[in-house]
Design a protein around this motif. Structure first.
Motif, PDB file in Angstrom:
ATOM      1  N   VAL A  28      53.183  38.726  70.353  1.00  0.00           N
ATOM      2  CA  VAL A  28      52.332  37.918  71.224  1.00  0.00           C
ATOM      3  C   VAL A  28      51.640  36.825  70.411  1.00  0.00           C
ATOM      4  O   VAL A  28      51.598  35.655  70.816  1.00  0.00           O
ATOM      5  CB  VAL A  28      51.303  38.812  71.950  1.00  0.00           C
ATOM      6  N   ARG A  29      51.121  37.188  69.250  1.00  0.00           N
ATOM      7  CA  ARG A  29      50.476  36.189  68.388  1.00  0.00           C
ATOM      8  C   ARG A  29      51.463  35.118  67.955  1.00  0.00           C
ATOM      9  O   ARG A  29      51.158  33.921  67.957  1.00  0.00           O
ATOM     10  CB  ARG A  29      49.876  36.871  67.170  1.00  0.00           C
ATOM     11  N   ALA A  30      52.659  35.537  67.569  1.00  0.00           N
ATOM     12  CA  ALA A  30      53.666  34.585  67.106  1.00  0.00           C
ATOM     13  C   ALA A  30      54.061  33.606  68.199  1.00  0.00           C
ATOM     14  O   ALA A  30      54.447  32.461  67.915  1.00  0.00           O
ATOM     15  CB  ALA A  30      54.901  35.329  66.604  1.00  0.00           C
ATOM     16  N   ALA A  31      53.930  34.042  69.459  1.00  0.00           N
ATOM     17  CA  ALA A  31      54.292  33.193  70.596  1.00  0.00           C
ATOM     18  C   ALA A  31      53.095  32.406  71.130  1.00  0.00           C
ATOM     19  O   ALA A  31      53.205  31.755  72.172  1.00  0.00           O
ATOM     20  CB  ALA A  31      54.899  34.043  71.704  1.00  0.00           C
ATOM     21  N   GLY A  32      51.955  32.474  70.434  1.00  0.00           N
ATOM     22  CA  GLY A  32      50.803  31.680  70.825  1.00  0.00           C
ATOM     23  C   GLY A  32      49.815  32.368  71.734  1.00  0.00           C
ATOM     24  O   GLY A  32      48.864  31.739  72.208  1.00  0.00           O
ATOM     25  N   GLY A  33      50.003  33.672  71.983  1.00  0.00           N
ATOM     26  CA  GLY A  33      49.101  34.411  72.856  1.00  0.00           C
ATOM     27  C   GLY A  33      47.975  35.079  72.081  1.00  0.00           C
ATOM     28  O   GLY A  33      47.934  35.061  70.847  1.00  0.00           O
ATOM     29  N   VAL A  34      47.061  35.692  72.826  1.00  0.00           N
ATOM     30  CA  VAL A  34      45.917  36.395  72.245  1.00  0.00           C
ATOM     31  C   VAL A  34      46.001  37.867  72.626  1.00  0.00           C
ATOM     32  O   VAL A  34      45.776  38.228  73.792  1.00  0.00           O
ATOM     33  CB  VAL A  34      44.582  35.804  72.740  1.00  0.00           C
ATOM     34  N   PRO A  35      46.341  38.751  71.688  1.00  0.00           N
ATOM     35  CA  PRO A  35      46.418  40.184  72.010  1.00  0.00           C
ATOM     36  C   PRO A  35      45.034  40.812  72.081  1.00  0.00           C
ATOM     37  O   PRO A  35      44.156  40.519  71.269  1.00  0.00           O
ATOM     38  CB  PRO A  35      47.234  40.763  70.859  1.00  0.00           C
ATOM     39  N   LEU A  36      44.846  41.691  73.066  1.00  0.00           N
ATOM     40  CA  LEU A  36      43.607  42.446  73.258  1.00  0.00           C
ATOM     41  C   LEU A  36      44.012  43.919  73.308  1.00  0.00           C
ATOM     42  O   LEU A  36      44.703  44.340  74.229  1.00  0.00           O
ATOM     43  CB  LEU A  36      42.913  42.034  74.564  1.00  0.00           C
ATOM     44  N   VAL A  37      43.567  44.712  72.338  1.00  0.00           N
ATOM     45  CA  VAL A  37      44.138  46.039  72.123  1.00  0.00           C
ATOM     46  C   VAL A  37      43.211  47.144  72.621  1.00  0.00           C
ATOM     47  O   VAL A  37      42.000  47.116  72.397  1.00  0.00           O
ATOM     48  CB  VAL A  37      44.441  46.252  70.622  1.00  0.00           C
ATOM     49  N   ILE A  38      43.822  48.144  73.266  1.00  0.00           N
ATOM     50  CA  ILE A  38      43.162  49.409  73.580  1.00  0.00           C
ATOM     51  C   ILE A  38      43.902  50.507  72.834  1.00  0.00           C
ATOM     52  O   ILE A  38      45.126  50.648  72.984  1.00  0.00           O
ATOM     53  CB  ILE A  38      43.178  49.717  75.087  1.00  0.00           C
ATOM     54  N   ASP A  39      43.168  51.289  72.035  1.00  0.00           N
ATOM     55  CA  ASP A  39      43.802  52.355  71.262  1.00  0.00           C
ATOM     56  C   ASP A  39      42.730  53.348  70.827  1.00  0.00           C
ATOM     57  O   ASP A  39      41.546  52.993  70.753  1.00  0.00           O
ATOM     58  CB  ASP A  39      44.514  51.785  70.030  1.00  0.00           C
ATOM     59  N   ARG A  40      43.138  54.560  70.511  1.00  0.00           N
ATOM     60  CA  ARG A  40      42.208  55.535  69.933  1.00  0.00           C
ATOM     61  C   ARG A  40      41.885  55.180  68.493  1.00  0.00           C
ATOM     62  O   ARG A  40      40.831  55.547  67.973  1.00  0.00           O
ATOM     63  CB  ARG A  40      42.820  56.930  69.979  1.00  0.00           C
ATOM     64  N   ARG A  42      41.762  52.308  65.159  1.00  0.00           N
ATOM     65  CA  ARG A  42      41.543  50.899  64.858  1.00  0.00           C
ATOM     66  C   ARG A  42      42.850  50.260  64.379  1.00  0.00           C
ATOM     67  O   ARG A  42      43.514  50.788  63.483  1.00  0.00           O
ATOM     68  CB  ARG A  42      40.473  50.758  63.775  1.00  0.00           C
ATOM     69  N   PRO A  43      43.220  49.119  64.926  1.00  0.00           N
ATOM     70  CA  PRO A  43      44.422  48.419  64.447  1.00  0.00           C
ATOM     71  C   PRO A  43      44.264  47.951  63.006  1.00  0.00           C
ATOM     72  O   PRO A  43      43.148  47.695  62.536  1.00  0.00           O
ATOM     73  CB  PRO A  43      44.544  47.221  65.403  1.00  0.00           C
ATOM     74  N   ASP A  44      45.391  47.824  62.313  1.00  0.00           N
ATOM     75  CA  ASP A  44      45.376  47.347  60.936  1.00  0.00           C
ATOM     76  C   ASP A  44      45.122  45.848  60.865  1.00  0.00           C
ATOM     77  O   ASP A  44      44.674  45.344  59.837  1.00  0.00           O
ATOM     78  CB  ASP A  44      46.704  47.667  60.241  1.00  0.00           C
ATOM     79  N   THR A  45      45.435  45.125  61.928  1.00  0.00           N
ATOM     80  CA  THR A  45      45.256  43.684  61.953  1.00  0.00           C
ATOM     81  C   THR A  45      43.916  43.329  62.587  1.00  0.00           C
ATOM     82  O   THR A  45      43.316  44.131  63.310  1.00  0.00           O
ATOM     83  CB  THR A  45      46.382  43.008  62.754  1.00  0.00           C
ATOM     84  N   ASP A  46      43.455  42.121  62.325  1.00  0.00           N
ATOM     85  CA  ASP A  46      42.206  41.627  62.893  1.00  0.00           C
ATOM     86  C   ASP A  46      42.469  41.179  64.327  1.00  0.00           C
ATOM     87  O   ASP A  46      43.037  40.117  64.562  1.00  0.00           O
ATOM     88  CB  ASP A  46      41.665  40.466  62.055  1.00  0.00           C
ATOM     89  N   VAL A  47      42.073  42.009  65.267  1.00  0.00           N
ATOM     90  CA  VAL A  47      42.368  41.748  66.670  1.00  0.00           C
ATOM     91  C   VAL A  47      41.214  42.299  67.515  1.00  0.00           C
ATOM     92  O   VAL A  47      40.556  43.266  67.122  1.00  0.00           O
ATOM     93  CB  VAL A  47      43.705  42.422  67.073  1.00  0.00           C
ATOM     94  N   ASP A  48      40.941  41.670  68.646  1.00  0.00           N
ATOM     95  CA  ASP A  48      39.918  42.204  69.536  1.00  0.00           C
ATOM     96  C   ASP A  48      40.385  43.557  70.047  1.00  0.00           C
ATOM     97  O   ASP A  48      41.495  43.687  70.559  1.00  0.00           O
ATOM     98  CB  ASP A  48      39.676  41.237  70.697  1.00  0.00           C
ATOM     99  N   TRP A  49      39.519  44.572  69.924  1.00  0.00           N
ATOM    100  CA  TRP A  49      39.949  45.961  70.106  1.00  0.00           C
ATOM    101  C   TRP A  49      38.858  46.765  70.789  1.00  0.00           C
ATOM    102  O   TRP A  49      37.669  46.595  70.518  1.00  0.00           O
ATOM    103  CB  TRP A  49      40.260  46.548  68.737  1.00  0.00           C
ATOM    104  N   GLU A  50      39.275  47.625  71.692  1.00  0.00           N
ATOM    105  CA  GLU A  50      38.393  48.610  72.305  1.00  0.00           C
ATOM    106  C   GLU A  50      38.964  49.997  72.049  1.00  0.00           C
ATOM    107  O   GLU A  50      40.146  50.248  72.282  1.00  0.00           O
ATOM    108  CB  GLU A  50      38.283  48.388  73.816  1.00  0.00           C
ATOM    109  N   GLN A  51      38.111  50.897  71.575  1.00  0.00           N
ATOM    110  CA  GLN A  51      38.544  52.274  71.360  1.00  0.00           C
ATOM    111  C   GLN A  51      38.450  53.041  72.661  1.00  0.00           C
ATOM    112  O   GLN A  51      37.407  53.048  73.329  1.00  0.00           O
ATOM    113  CB  GLN A  51      37.682  52.940  70.300  1.00  0.00           C
TER     114      GLN A  51
END
Length: 233
Positions: A28-40, A42-51
């Motif tokens: 998504v980032r490579a294609a110009g989008g903004v990823p917003l992550v939900i996961d238990r 923490r992602p390894d990359t710097d991304v907006d994230w909700e646990q």
């Protein structure tokens, strides 16, 4: 004249800290989008994230709304990559573990989509749900996973009919992928050394393709797997 593809915009991705979800964050980032992550986790990359634990539908909905709020209320896409399994004969799988598979894979998917729908309708956005080849073909010792993924297939087809002309809906049916999904399984349920698994990056590219179809054109369903996938057809 060919219609231009849709820009990706803000894309909510469940399970975005690992496996297919993490591969989709990068795509998504490579294609110009903004990823917003939900996961238990923490992602390894710097991304907006909700646990959030996707087994908790209320928490899944709250996390989705929190991400949407921080994105200015705009959600252009949702991809429900999060998934778990509990292998074994039905009478030997712990009931709590069995039900957790259905809560994460099916009810968590529905909860995130439900929470995102108002924003998706406003943006005329797109949902891609993640089923499995085992949502189309049943195997023994996989009752929880098959039940959840067959459920995702039915949920997605009904959602597409319900929201036709308002948002885009795509059912993704991936085969086995080379991720950590199989790491904690008993040996008899781990793919053998000769099994060729699909690269998650290839599946992530297909997700981006579905999310960027021109207005009025949709990929309703797509199956992506290794050419020697054993669970298909």
């Amino acid at each position: 004249m060919n219609q231009p593809t849709r820009p990706l915009g803000n894309v909510v991705i469940t399970g975005g800290a690992s496996g297919l979800g993490a591969a989709t964050v990068h795509a998504v980032r490579a294609a110009g989008g903004v990823p917003l992550v939900i996961d238990r986790n923490r992602p390894d990359t710097d991304v907006d994230w909700e646990q959030a634990d996707l087994a908790d539908s209320a928490a899944a909905e709250e996390a989705t709304r929190a991400l949407a709020d921080r994105a200015g209320g705009r959600v252009d896409g949702v991809f429900t990559a999060a998934g778990i399994d509990a292998c074994g004969p039905l009478e030997k799988v712990d009931a709590g573990a069995w039900e957790r598979v259905v809560r994460v894979n099916l009810l968590g998917t529905a909860a995130v989509v439900r929470a995102a729908l108002p924003a998706l309708r406003a943006s005329r956005g797109h949902v891609v749900t993640c089923a499995s080849t085992l949502g189309m073909r049943a195997l023994p010792d996989a009752t929880a996973y098959c039940a959840s993924k067959f459920g995702v297939v039915g949920f997605t087809r009904a959602l597409a009919a319900e929201t036709a002309g308002e948002i885009g809906v795509t059912l993704l049916i991936p085969g086995g992928m080379d991720t950590h999904f199989f790491d904690d399984r008993p040996e008899q349920y781990v793919p053998g050394p000769d099994v060729r698994l699909e690269r998650p990056e290839n599946v992530a590219d297909a997700v981006v393709f579905a999310l960027t179809r021109p207005a009025g054109s949709e990929v309703r369903e797509m199956l992506v797997c290794s050419s020697t996938e054993s669970s298909w057809p």
